[in-house]
Design an enzyme around this catalytic site. Structure first.
Site, mmCIF file in Angstrom:
data_model
loop_
_atom_site.group_PDB
_atom_site.id
_atom_site.type_symbol
_atom_site.label_atom_id
_atom_site.label_comp_id
_atom_site.label_asym_id
_atom_site.label_seq_id
_atom_site.Cartn_x
_atom_site.Cartn_y
_atom_site.Cartn_z
ATOM 1 N N TYR A 70 -1.246 -10.126 4.179
ATOM 2 C CA TYR A 70 0.196 -9.999 4.412
ATOM 3 C C TYR A 70 0.937 -10.764 3.319
ATOM 4 O O TYR A 70 0.500 -11.844 2.915
ATOM 5 C CB TYR A 70 0.584 -10.593 5.766
ATOM 6 C CG TYR A 70 -0.038 -9.923 6.963
ATOM 7 C CD1 TYR A 70 0.638 -8.915 7.651
ATOM 8 C CD2 TYR A 70 -1.293 -10.304 7.423
ATOM 9 C CE1 TYR A 70 0.080 -8.308 8.768
ATOM 10 C CE2 TYR A 70 -1.866 -9.705 8.534
ATOM 11 C CZ TYR A 70 -1.177 -8.714 9.199
ATOM 12 O OH TYR A 70 -1.738 -8.115 10.298
ATOM 13 N N HIS A 120 4.659 -6.293 7.109
ATOM 14 C CA HIS A 120 3.549 -5.360 7.318
ATOM 15 C C HIS A 120 2.480 -5.627 6.257
ATOM 16 O O HIS A 120 2.789 -5.996 5.127
ATOM 17 C CB HIS A 120 4.058 -3.923 7.197
ATOM 18 C CG HIS A 120 2.964 -2.898 7.207
ATOM 19 N ND1 HIS A 120 2.227 -2.617 8.341
ATOM 20 C CD2 HIS A 120 2.473 -2.099 6.227
ATOM 21 C CE1 HIS A 120 1.339 -1.677 8.060
ATOM 22 N NE2 HIS A 120 1.472 -1.350 6.791
ATOM 23 N N LYS A 155 -2.486 1.561 4.090
ATOM 24 C CA LYS A 155 -3.056 0.358 3.478
ATOM 25 C C LYS A 155 -3.861 0.721 2.228
ATOM 26 O O LYS A 155 -4.631 1.688 2.241
ATOM 27 C CB LYS A 155 -3.958 -0.373 4.474
ATOM 28 C CG LYS A 155 -3.185 -1.122 5.567
ATOM 29 C CD LYS A 155 -4.125 -1.883 6.439
ATOM 30 C CE LYS A 155 -3.448 -2.752 7.464
ATOM 31 N NZ LYS A 155 -2.067 -2.538 7.762
#
EC number: 4.6.1.16
Length: 275
Positions: free
Chosen positions: A209, A217, A250
């Site tokens: 993070y 996020h 991601k």
């Protein structure tokens, strides 16, 4: 046994340092409580190494199994602890009863039911007619401490160990797993301001993070360190990471430490179809 933190104040301090951990305290017989986990806070081994090497924590090593420790302390101090707990409960209940009764009298005075001339007998009759004593008894609560009374008595083996001995024991787990360089990935990311948490649910070693996880996020799934000059990328692992990472947007990050320069390098793979 994984690294655990039991003190609320220590957990607050760790969060200021960018270490969030995972709360793991629960009630095994009450499954509905698993949503509201509490202490202890379980840390990653990398967290403990970073704290230890930066002189931010006093690491205590407990060699015995936890069940044996608890059993020995409970047998030794069970009766004494029980008496202490009961005494504290009785004092707490006594204080709560007095507070509730004083609060009730103040309300009755405010609405004009009683005044300074009201006798104790009249007040007692009012309490009986309104079932006030029963209401007070039903409102009593037990205050649960943030730290364990038993854990303070655990005798650790670290008193006789030097700082270097503790470092060797911590790093030994990495050497056995053959993933010594993974800590250097962790350290490099921490130095860049990232907050790291376990990444198993997203198919990685860590998730990173850019700040507090409650505010930001995570866009990065960090894999174990590899020798990227000589070691091939595991395509099965990459495909698994793609399936997990695409859904939650991601990047799949790999990295390693160059043997010649000892510098840490990172490479990222971004999946098509984001959004």
């Amino acid at each position: 046994m994984p690294p655990l933190v039991f003190d609320i104040d220590h957990i607050k301090l760790l969060r200021k340092w960018g270490i969030c951990g995972v709360l793991s305290g629960t009630l095994p017989t009450a499954a509905q409580q698993n949503v509201f986990l509490s202490v202890p806070l379980r840390l990653m081994l990398e967290d403990v190494l970073w704290l230890h090497l930066n002189n931010l924590a006093d690491v205590k090593l407990i060699r015995q199994e936890g069940d044996e420790i608890m059993e020995g302390i409970t047998l030794e101090r069970g009766a004494k602890l029980s008496k202490i707990v009961n005494d504290r409960l009785n004092k707490s209940f006594e204080y709560q009863r007095k507070f509730k009764k004083d609060e009730h009298i103040a309300k009755l005075k405010k609405i004009g039911r009683i005044n300074d001339k009201t006798t104790a007998e009249e007040l007692q009759r009012l309490d009986k007619s309104s079932n006030n004593d029963q209401l007070i008894e039903s409102s009593l609560f037990i205050d649960i401490a943030n730290t364990s009374m038993i854990l303070r008595d655990i005798r650790s083996d670290s008193d006789s160990l030097s700082r270097d001995d503790i470092s060797d024991l911590l790093f030994k787990q990495y050497r056995q797993a053959g993933k010594m360089q993974t800590y250097f990935l962790y350290k490099a990311l921490r130095d860049q301001g990232y907050v790291l948490s376990p990444g198993g649910r997203f198919g990685g070693k860590f998730i990173a993070y850019p700040g507090d996880p409650l505010r930001f996020h995570s866009h990065l799934t960090i894999q174990d360190a590899i020798d990227y000059h000589n070691e091939p990328i595991d395509l099965i692992s990459m495909i698994s990471g793609a399936r997990l990472g695409t859904t939650v947007k991601k990047l799949w990050v790999i990295g390693g430490v160059a043997e010649e320069t000892k510098e840490t390098h990172f490479f990222s793979i971004e999946w098509a179809g984001f959004g």
